[in-house]
Write a protein that holds these residues in place. Sequence first.
Motif, short mmCIF file in Angstrom:
data_model
loop_
_atom_site.label_atom_id
_atom_site.label_comp_id
_atom_site.label_asym_id
_atom_site.label_seq_id
_atom_site.Cartn_x
_atom_site.Cartn_y
_atom_site.Cartn_z
N GLN A 239 0.84 -1.20 0.00
CA GLN A 239 0.00 0.00 0.00
C GLN A 239 0.87 1.25 0.00
O GLN A 239 0.51 2.26 -0.57
N PHE A 266 -1.09 -1.86 -10.04
CA PHE A 266 -1.94 -2.29 -8.93
C PHE A 266 -3.39 -2.55 -9.33
O PHE A 266 -4.16 -3.08 -8.54
N THR A 267 -3.78 -2.16 -10.55
CA THR A 267 -5.15 -2.47 -10.97
C THR A 267 -5.20 -3.52 -12.07
O THR A 267 -6.13 -4.33 -12.11
N PRO A 269 -2.14 -5.57 -13.63
CA PRO A 269 -0.75 -5.92 -13.96
C PRO A 269 -0.67 -6.81 -15.19
O PRO A 269 -1.60 -7.56 -15.49
N GLN A 272 1.25 -12.50 -14.64
CA GLN A 272 0.54 -13.30 -13.65
C GLN A 272 1.29 -13.34 -12.32
O GLN A 272 0.69 -13.29 -11.24
N GLU A 275 0.49 -10.25 -10.45
CA GLU A 275 -0.90 -10.38 -9.95
C GLU A 275 -0.92 -11.26 -8.68
O GLU A 275 -1.52 -10.91 -7.67
N ILE A 278 0.81 -9.35 -5.62
CA ILE A 278 0.14 -8.19 -5.03
C ILE A 278 -1.26 -8.51 -4.51
O ILE A 278 -1.81 -7.77 -3.72
N THR A 279 -1.82 -9.65 -4.95
CA THR A 279 -3.13 -10.03 -4.42
C THR A 279 -3.01 -11.04 -3.28
O THR A 279 -4.02 -11.55 -2.80
N GLY A 280 -1.78 -11.35 -2.90
CA GLY A 280 -1.60 -12.30 -1.80
C GLY A 280 -1.82 -13.74 -2.20
O GLY A 280 -2.30 -14.54 -1.42
N ARG A 281 -1.51 -14.08 -3.45
CA ARG A 281 -1.66 -15.47 -3.89
C ARG A 281 -0.31 -16.16 -4.02
O ARG A 281 -0.24 -17.24 -4.57
N PHE A 282 0.73 -15.50 -3.50
CA PHE A 282 2.05 -16.10 -3.65
C PHE A 282 2.20 -17.25 -2.68
O PHE A 282 1.96 -17.10 -1.49
N GLN B 8 -6.97 -19.21 -4.19
CA GLN B 8 -5.51 -19.18 -4.17
C GLN B 8 -4.91 -18.08 -3.32
O GLN B 8 -3.70 -17.90 -3.33
N HIS B 9 -5.75 -17.35 -2.58
CA HIS B 9 -5.14 -16.40 -1.65
C HIS B 9 -4.51 -17.17 -0.50
O HIS B 9 -5.00 -18.22 -0.10
N ILE B 10 -3.46 -16.59 0.03
CA ILE B 10 -2.85 -17.21 1.21
C ILE B 10 -3.86 -17.18 2.36
O ILE B 10 -3.96 -18.11 3.14
N TYR B 14 -9.96 -14.49 3.30
CA TYR B 14 -10.14 -13.60 2.14
C TYR B 14 -10.87 -14.36 1.03
O TYR B 14 -11.82 -13.86 0.43
N THR B 82 -6.20 -5.49 -4.57
CA THR B 82 -5.48 -4.97 -5.74
C THR B 82 -5.81 -5.85 -6.95
O THR B 82 -6.38 -6.92 -6.81
N ALA B 83 -5.41 -5.36 -8.11
CA ALA B 83 -5.48 -6.12 -9.37
C ALA B 83 -6.85 -6.79 -9.55
O ALA B 83 -7.86 -6.12 -9.40
N ASP B 85 -8.62 -8.72 -7.74
CA ASP B 85 -9.49 -8.63 -6.56
C ASP B 85 -10.18 -7.27 -6.51
O ASP B 85 -11.37 -7.17 -6.22
N LEU B 86 -9.39 -6.23 -6.79
CA LEU B 86 -9.95 -4.87 -6.80
C LEU B 86 -10.98 -4.74 -7.92
O LEU B 86 -12.07 -4.19 -7.71
N ARG B 87 -10.65 -5.28 -9.09
CA ARG B 87 -11.59 -5.17 -10.21
C ARG B 87 -12.87 -5.95 -9.91
O ARG B 87 -13.97 -5.53 -10.28
N ARG B 240 -3.06 -7.05 -24.27
CA ARG B 240 -2.29 -5.82 -24.25
C ARG B 240 -1.78 -5.47 -25.62
O ARG B 240 -1.44 -6.34 -26.37
#
Lengths: 283, 240
Positions: A239, A266-267, A269, A272, A275, A278-282, B8-10, B14, B82-83, B85-87, B240
Amino acid sequence: METELKNGSVTKAGVTMPETQTTRDQQAVGRAPTKMSATDLNLWYGETQALHGINLDMPAQEVTALIGPSGCGKSTFLRCLNRMNDLIPQVRIRGGVALDGEDIYDPSVDVVQLRTFVGMVFQKPNPFPKSIYENIAYAPRLHGTGTSRSELDDLVESSLKRAGLWNEVADRLDTPGTELSGGQQQRLCIARAIAVNPEVILMDEPASALDPLATATVEELIHELKDNYTIVIVTHNLQQAARVAGYTAFFHMGQIVEVNDTDTLFTNPAEQRTEDYITGRFG
Amino acid sequence: MDKKTFTQHISQQYNDDLEHIVTRVMTMGGLVEQQLDAALEALVDGDQEKGEQVVTSDYRINAMEVELDEACTHILARRQPTASDLRLIMAVIKAITDLERIGDEAERVGRMALHLLDEDRRRSPMAEIAALGEQIKGILRGALDAFARMDSEQAVRVAQEDIKADAQYDSIIRNLVKHLEDSPKSVPPVLDIVWATRSLERIGDRSRNICEYVIYFVRGKDVRHISFEQMAEEATGDRR
């Protein structure tokens, strides 16, 4: 330390510098002119390669944030930008880093002088165990940029004002810097960096040891400083990157995965891996 | 919707929060579909019970909009999405506004149907309106399907259907105007039919809006206020 340069060319001054024109895979983001750029930068700690072919342009008078998981190489990269890694034994660097197109790893470069152009603020506030005044005046006196007492007085005042600290400390400049609060100490360190009139300020997690209010003050300061300085900031706080940076680079495993303007990164990317991070899927 | 969106979120919490929100949107969509079905039965068949049911049930849709707004606000405050999730959250916030308005339009159709209970349905172009109603029901269902599966190609197909429905609407309105010219005494009931037809057309437009949010979620592209051709290109071309 071994320093090799690829794609070297000779400047007017006869100094060998790396090719900084955008190459096919260069991750240029620049709308603003480039202040610093890394070209195919590789770094090894002994046998371990920590940076793999980094190409990054850092636009002038903008904030560029470096994000990524622990150990991804973002702080190592930051330290390359003012040759802080020179101090670490067994570090080997290949590739180029340029400031205004001039190679900072050229043997003719005076590293002490370089660090006045490219200042650094660290994670933990580290004021000298001296008065607030001396914290600011020490380096200019050392570099001979402020000699008379009145010159130094002016410099201390203007630096503290730029760092947004003057109003809080003007009446106690003789107090030890270490007696200030954490947020004030960090702003004192920023004032100290500003005092030698740098062009680039590197910040390695400058607010991670601060509470939210002190963090907000430092972030506001970063926002104001970018009008006059080029700022490169490493942060674990996504953030914070989103709030302060115009451009953001995502590092992973010693490589840059994606560089983009912060709004896009951040909106929407492109990659993948960005993405997921930053969305916490790592994983 | 692709399960990957939620699994797939940690943070499992969430995942659960996002899944809950999308499930509730689909429930809200189901309620809105029921309202439209009932409104059309009231209008086309003169079913008084269905008309009253539509008028008295709209509050359930309104309540779901409020509940979902609150859930989205909590996600924004607590998770700073973000990304994608935000959309997703943005798409949900926008889609539920349109669903609530579709509910209002269905309620209006129901009200007009109640006004028309004593009218002779043979005089009005009710067969055409019934056909338009079926078309609009298909468009709403298609939009909700596209949202449920986050399918941008389906969203484009639905948007194209809405263009056909608009043409059908224009034709009905032309007939109704002619009818008014021919028999000026029938102005009040024909105006009710015009309002009801207009509401059906608006439901199609709002369903198309939902399709635009699907494309925004999937492609990260804002396709509002552009031509259908541009929208189709953004939804199906290279990302893109």
